[in-house]
Motif scaffolding. Sequence first.
Motif, PDB file in Angstrom:
ATOM      1  N   CYS A  28      25.229 -82.664   6.413  1.00 36.22           N
ATOM      2  CA  CYS A  28      25.113 -82.066   7.804  1.00 36.22           C
ATOM      3  C   CYS A  28      23.606 -82.598   8.497  1.00 36.22           C
ATOM      4  O   CYS A  28      23.763 -82.839   9.469  1.00 36.22           O
ATOM      5  CB  CYS A  28      25.175 -80.523   8.068  1.00 36.22           C
ATOM      6  SG  CYS A  28      26.963 -79.935   7.458  1.00 36.22           S
ATOM      7  N   MET A  29      22.659 -82.318   7.764  1.00 35.38           N
ATOM      8  CA  MET A  29      21.290 -82.462   8.266  1.00 35.38           C
ATOM      9  C   MET A  29      20.948 -84.129   8.085  1.00 35.38           C
ATOM     10  O   MET A  29      20.360 -84.571   9.204  1.00 35.38           O
ATOM     11  CB  MET A  29      20.290 -81.521   7.880  1.00 35.38           C
ATOM     12  CG  MET A  29      20.836 -80.341   7.821  1.00 35.38           C
ATOM     13  SD  MET A  29      20.858 -79.845   9.472  1.00 35.38           S
ATOM     14  CE  MET A  29      19.254 -79.614  10.205  1.00 35.38           C
ATOM     15  N   LYS A 184      40.978 -76.290   7.128  1.00 33.94           N
ATOM     16  CA  LYS A 184      39.694 -76.139   7.844  1.00 33.94           C
ATOM     17  C   LYS A 184      38.648 -75.860   6.734  1.00 33.94           C
ATOM     18  O   LYS A 184      38.896 -75.236   5.801  1.00 33.94           O
ATOM     19  CB  LYS A 184      40.039 -75.216   8.926  1.00 33.94           C
ATOM     20  CG  LYS A 184      40.490 -75.505  10.037  1.00 33.94           C
ATOM     21  CD  LYS A 184      40.554 -74.395  10.955  1.00 33.94           C
ATOM     22  CE  LYS A 184      39.318 -74.047  11.784  1.00 33.94           C
ATOM     23  NZ  LYS A 184      39.546 -72.990  12.659  1.00 33.94           N
ATOM     24  N   LEU A 185      37.330 -76.222   7.213  1.00 33.45           N
ATOM     25  CA  LEU A 185      36.227 -75.794   6.386  1.00 33.45           C
ATOM     26  C   LEU A 185      36.167 -74.199   6.023  1.00 33.45           C
ATOM     27  O   LEU A 185      36.373 -73.508   6.780  1.00 33.45           O
ATOM     28  CB  LEU A 185      35.088 -76.050   6.792  1.00 33.45           C
ATOM     29  CG  LEU A 185      34.567 -77.868   6.755  1.00 33.45           C
ATOM     30  CD1 LEU A 185      33.496 -78.240   7.487  1.00 33.45           C
ATOM     31  CD2 LEU A 185      34.940 -78.530   5.368  1.00 33.45           C
ATOM     32  N   ALA A 186      36.049 -73.848   4.765  1.00 36.38           N
ATOM     33  CA  ALA A 186      36.031 -72.422   4.488  1.00 36.38           C
ATOM     34  C   ALA A 186      35.093 -72.089   3.290  1.00 36.38           C
ATOM     35  O   ALA A 186      34.851 -73.146   2.398  1.00 36.38           O
ATOM     36  CB  ALA A 186      37.336 -71.853   4.393  1.00 36.38           C
ATOM     37  N   ALA A 254      23.173 -71.156  11.389  1.00 35.29           N
ATOM     38  CA  ALA A 254      23.172 -72.253  12.341  1.00 35.29           C
ATOM     39  C   ALA A 254      22.748 -71.949  13.795  1.00 35.29           C
ATOM     40  O   ALA A 254      23.346 -71.156  14.286  1.00 35.29           O
ATOM     41  CB  ALA A 254      24.638 -72.697  12.148  1.00 35.29           C
ATOM     42  N   MET A 255      22.032 -73.059  14.286  1.00 37.31           N
ATOM     43  CA  MET A 255      21.713 -72.600  15.583  1.00 37.31           C
ATOM     44  C   MET A 255      22.291 -73.744  16.458  1.00 37.31           C
ATOM     45  O   MET A 255      21.892 -74.804  16.300  1.00 37.31           O
ATOM     46  CB  MET A 255      20.239 -72.624  15.809  1.00 37.31           C
ATOM     47  CG  MET A 255      19.384 -71.243  15.236  1.00 37.31           C
ATOM     48  SD  MET A 255      19.721 -69.980  16.202  1.00 37.31           S
ATOM     49  CE  MET A 255      18.512 -69.959  17.533  1.00 37.31           C
ATOM     50  N   PRO A 263      28.279 -71.926  10.878  1.00 33.64           N
ATOM     51  CA  PRO A 263      27.650 -73.185  10.307  1.00 33.64           C
ATOM     52  C   PRO A 263      28.854 -74.191   9.969  1.00 33.64           C
ATOM     53  O   PRO A 263      28.646 -75.184   9.776  1.00 33.64           O
ATOM     54  CB  PRO A 263      26.797 -72.729   9.191  1.00 33.64           C
ATOM     55  CG  PRO A 263      27.217 -71.258   9.073  1.00 33.64           C
ATOM     56  CD  PRO A 263      27.812 -70.729   9.977  1.00 33.64           C
ATOM     57  N   LEU A 264      30.070 -73.500   9.715  1.00 33.67           N
ATOM     58  CA  LEU A 264      31.108 -74.362   9.253  1.00 33.67           C
ATOM     59  C   LEU A 264      31.761 -75.225  10.427  1.00 33.67           C
ATOM     60  O   LEU A 264      32.699 -76.023  10.266  1.00 33.67           O
ATOM     61  CB  LEU A 264      32.303 -73.663   8.363  1.00 33.67           C
ATOM     62  CG  LEU A 264      31.504 -72.995   7.095  1.00 33.67           C
ATOM     63  CD1 LEU A 264      32.659 -72.450   6.397  1.00 33.67           C
ATOM     64  CD2 LEU A 264      30.587 -73.724   6.204  1.00 33.67           C
ATOM     65  N   ASN A 265      31.434 -74.649  11.688  1.00 35.60           N
ATOM     66  CA  ASN A 265      31.996 -75.556  12.985  1.00 35.60           C
ATOM     67  C   ASN A 265      31.120 -76.747  12.989  1.00 35.60           C
ATOM     68  O   ASN A 265      29.952 -76.554  13.073  1.00 35.60           O
ATOM     69  CB  ASN A 265      31.912 -74.374  14.057  1.00 35.60           C
ATOM     70  CG  ASN A 265      32.926 -73.836  14.105  1.00 35.60           C
ATOM     71  OD1 ASN A 265      34.156 -73.817  13.340  1.00 35.60           O
ATOM     72  ND2 ASN A 265      32.815 -72.595  14.902  1.00 35.60           N
TER      73      ASN A 265
END
Length: 359
Positions: A28-29, A184-186, A254-255, A263-265
């Motif tokens: 992600c980063m 979906k992520l879980a 997550a911000m 954070p999974l969205n």
Amino acid sequence: MAGGLLNRIIRQIEMTGPLPLSEYMHWCMADRKEGYYSSQSAFGADGDFITAPEISQMFGELIGVWAIKAWEKLGSPPQFNLVELGPGRGTLMKDLLRAAKVSESFLNAAQITLVETSEQLRTEQAANLSSEYQITWIDAIDDISDAPTVIIANEFLDVLPIHQYVKRGDSWHENAVGTDEHGKLAWQLGTGLADTASLPDGHEKEPDGSVFEISPAREAVVENIAQLVKNNKGAALFIDYGHLEHGFGDTFQAMKSHKHVDPLNDPGLSDLTSHVDFSALKNIILNKGLNVQPFMTQGDFLLAQGLLERAGVLGSGKSEAIQEQITQEAERLAMPDQMGELFKVFAFSSCEELWPFTD
Ligand code: SAH
């Protein structure tokens, strides 16, 4: 496009099984094309979060005062590395260097080095700094040259990947990101188990579902810097949010647009961080035989560095509205109910005493 990164993460999970949190954070980063720091303009009032240097020029200026004193304490070496890790937009370094104009010999001796992985942020840093200063960019701490080193980092350690372990029965299972029945992520438990010897005391009494976090990436960064400081002399200053005691708890967050989000969205579109376990880092430094300075809160550190005096000088002769704004900025940085207490200052050095840290 975030959809591309999401699809690649899902394909990876289909191939290899759930991704440990550390790997998910890395995707992600740090993904070169679609990772958070390569695609977003994250900082400031219009971004996802605001960091201390973006709140007020006083923050970087006071760190400049600290850096000069640290350099003097190291014997004012005629050449030294002035290093910042994860410099964001370059604002802290710009304010630091402006404040350091009081010491021409410091500025002449400084080899300014920025450790930054994001191409986009390197471009912003260059726009802020390159017209006035000669800057070297490097990808990793290993590339810092052998010389006495003064190193600073604000909100850098919190972005480095962590592992989370969740208690089930007597075991601690790696927390991982998989997919649910809708694709979906879980959250899922991965196959990894925590080595119980690495767990804090009292883990047997923790309830089911308790979370333990560890960050080998963060520890490796601190270990590498410690080795550099040990070999060449130096002083390091890290400012970040975190806790001074080893413990349990889920601090992963997550911000986006100044709000906590799932954070999974939308992977790659929100800033993923966690609180720093400073006691783990302190042990690394002590094991290297270096001096860990007594911890200070950000508020106490900035006040000791002269925050109020600087605010007074900055506001003198200005309109009431500007003076009020400067007061608000100082309060935001230093008041315990704002950033003053959550943010800690962790410093270590080859020399024993370092301003302004005292027992
Ligand atoms: N210090 C800045 C920015 C903090 S955000 C401020 O206070 O405003 C984190 C910064 O670390 C960004 O510049 C990001 O690109 C950088 N970064 C993240 N992971 C990194 C890594 N592994 N190596 C070097 N820089 C990294």
